[in-house]
Design an enzyme around this catalytic site. Sequence first.
Site, PDB file in Angstrom:
ATOM      1  N   SER A 159       0.854  -1.182   0.000  1.00  0.00           N
ATOM      2  CA  SER A 159       0.000   0.000   0.000  1.00  0.00           C
ATOM      3  C   SER A 159       0.889   1.230   0.000  1.00  0.00           C
ATOM      4  CB  SER A 159      -0.932  -0.009   1.211  1.00  0.00           C
ATOM      5  OG  SER A 159      -0.177  -0.099   2.388  1.00  0.00           O
ATOM      6  N   GLY A 161       1.917   3.193  -2.205  1.00  0.00           N
ATOM      7  CA  GLY A 161       2.883   3.362  -3.284  1.00  0.00           C
ATOM      8  C   GLY A 161       4.168   2.565  -3.126  1.00  0.00           C
ATOM      9  N   GLU A 265     -12.039   3.462  -5.053  1.00  0.00           N
ATOM     10  CA  GLU A 265     -11.203   4.365  -5.860  1.00  0.00           C
ATOM     11  C   GLU A 265     -11.407   4.138  -7.349  1.00  0.00           C
ATOM     12  OE1 GLU A 265      -7.091   4.706  -4.626  1.00  0.00           O
ATOM     13  OE2 GLU A 265      -7.607   3.831  -2.698  1.00  0.00           O
ATOM     14  N   GLU A 277      -9.294   0.353  -6.976  1.00  0.00           N
ATOM     15  CA  GLU A 277      -9.230  -0.531  -5.814  1.00  0.00           C
ATOM     16  C   GLU A 277     -10.176  -0.049  -4.723  1.00  0.00           C
ATOM     17  OE1 GLU A 277      -5.278  -0.659  -4.233  1.00  0.00           O
ATOM     18  OE2 GLU A 277      -5.229   1.463  -3.815  1.00  0.00           O
ATOM     19  N   ASP A 284      -8.033   7.528   3.815  1.00  0.00           N
ATOM     20  CA  ASP A 284      -7.295   8.735   4.235  1.00  0.00           C
ATOM     21  C   ASP A 284      -7.782   9.989   3.493  1.00  0.00           C
ATOM     22  OD1 ASP A 284      -6.065   7.934   1.882  1.00  0.00           O
ATOM     23  OD2 ASP A 284      -4.046   7.793   2.728  1.00  0.00           O
ATOM     24  N   THR A 285      -8.083   9.866   2.205  1.00  0.00           N
ATOM     25  CA  THR A 285      -8.569  11.051   1.473  1.00  0.00           C
ATOM     26  C   THR A 285      -9.909  11.536   2.035  1.00  0.00           C
ATOM     27  OG1 THR A 285      -9.727   9.730  -0.195  1.00  0.00           O
ATOM     28  CG2 THR A 285      -7.442  10.300  -0.673  1.00  0.00           C
ATOM     29  N   ARG A 360       3.011  11.061   8.109  1.00  0.00           N
ATOM     30  CA  ARG A 360       1.875  11.983   8.211  1.00  0.00           C
ATOM     31  C   ARG A 360       1.591  12.266   9.690  1.00  0.00           C
ATOM     32  NH1 ARG A 360      -2.288   9.894   4.351  1.00  0.00           N
ATOM     33  NH2 ARG A 360      -2.926   8.550   6.022  1.00  0.00           N
TER      34      ARG A 360
END
Length: 388
Positions: A159, A161, A265, A277, A284-285, A360
């Site tokens: 996940s 990236g 997504e 996916e 998170d978005t 983050r």
Amino acid sequence: MTFTSPLHHNSIKIMLLGSGELGKEVAIEAQRLGIEVIAVDKYPHAPAHLVANRAHVIDMQDRQALLSLIREEQPTFILPEVEALSIEALFDAEAEGFHVIPNAEAVNKTMNRKNIRVFAAETLGIATSPYEFVTTEAELKAAADRIGFPCVIKPVMSSSGHGQSVAKHPGDIPHSWEIAKEARGDASELIIEGFVDFDYEITLLTVRTEEETVFCEPIGHIQKDGDYILSWQPMPMRPAALKKAKEIAKAVTDGLGGRGIFGVEFFIKEDEVYFSELSPRPHDTGMVTLITQSQSEFALHVRAVLGLPLEFTFYGAGASGAYKACSESKEPRIEVPDRAFTAHSYVRIFGKPESHIGRRMAVSLVLDDEIEEAKKRALEIVNQISDF
Ligand code: AMP
């Protein structure tokens, strides 16, 4: 519904498997309804640990350790919040009568890109980018020649990236192979996908119970190195594309079943909609919903888990910006200018025990009549934050 108080023998209990910033918000929403919260993660003082009734630190990929903890805690609902956990333990728990959200098989399908892709594209017949699965560099090369360039290469189990790259021409394949090999650490498969030259990408938050399915306004986002930096809501979309996205989200989530929120997504090109996916948990978005909705994605998730009605109000355009640490610290200090806190903007600090470069740590949230203004402000605030 009959509610209970925490820490009694009859308490309704939620166990969070993964205690990051998303789990923290779920924990707070559950606490607001008198639910007892048990937060689990692999490191101490994780964000959700800080607001839970009990905090546990275990290796969630250890089947026995996870199953023992579930048996000991006897949660009413088990909410997986990360992908790095023992799926076998969830199947075992479900077989023993525990309620996994949305269900163990849905978690199993979505934690592996292969399972969800095959389920969506081959079982449900949904449009996706062209794809193949490979395990060797020679297979990767042959598949890339068939799919064409540019193409996107990702480990099936990864996940944010990790291990992902875009090969623009055949000469890039050895490098892509190296990137993927380093990230996955074992002999697991890779997915190679045709590059979708999309106009924009969205997350469609889809919430379901046995009674109903509701959608949040589509969330637009910008990703950098596979991680989100800015998200906003609503993403203006052509009606035909939004309709298609909702139909696909409904079909996939109905196919997976169970209760809870799903972050679905999509890549959108004009009226064409490609399923990418899905995560069977808050996304998170979707942190932007902390400011744009009367019931955030976290509140909706808890409502769905409990089987409560899913109505909510959308307040209007908003944006969220991810703040990532610029320094390493065991006592992180995050400096936010006071002017970030207004009637229509604020910052949430996750309270992570340590900062690492790129981790983050906080999110900016802005509400504005104008979507472009909200995006600009959210980024401005993030750019004004620093840490040391
Ligand atoms: P993922 O981890 O699969 O969500 O990928 C992370 C990001 O990489 C996505 O949000 C897209 O911006 C980009 N991406 C992934 N797959 C593709 C694709 N097939 N075509 C174009 N961009 C992609």
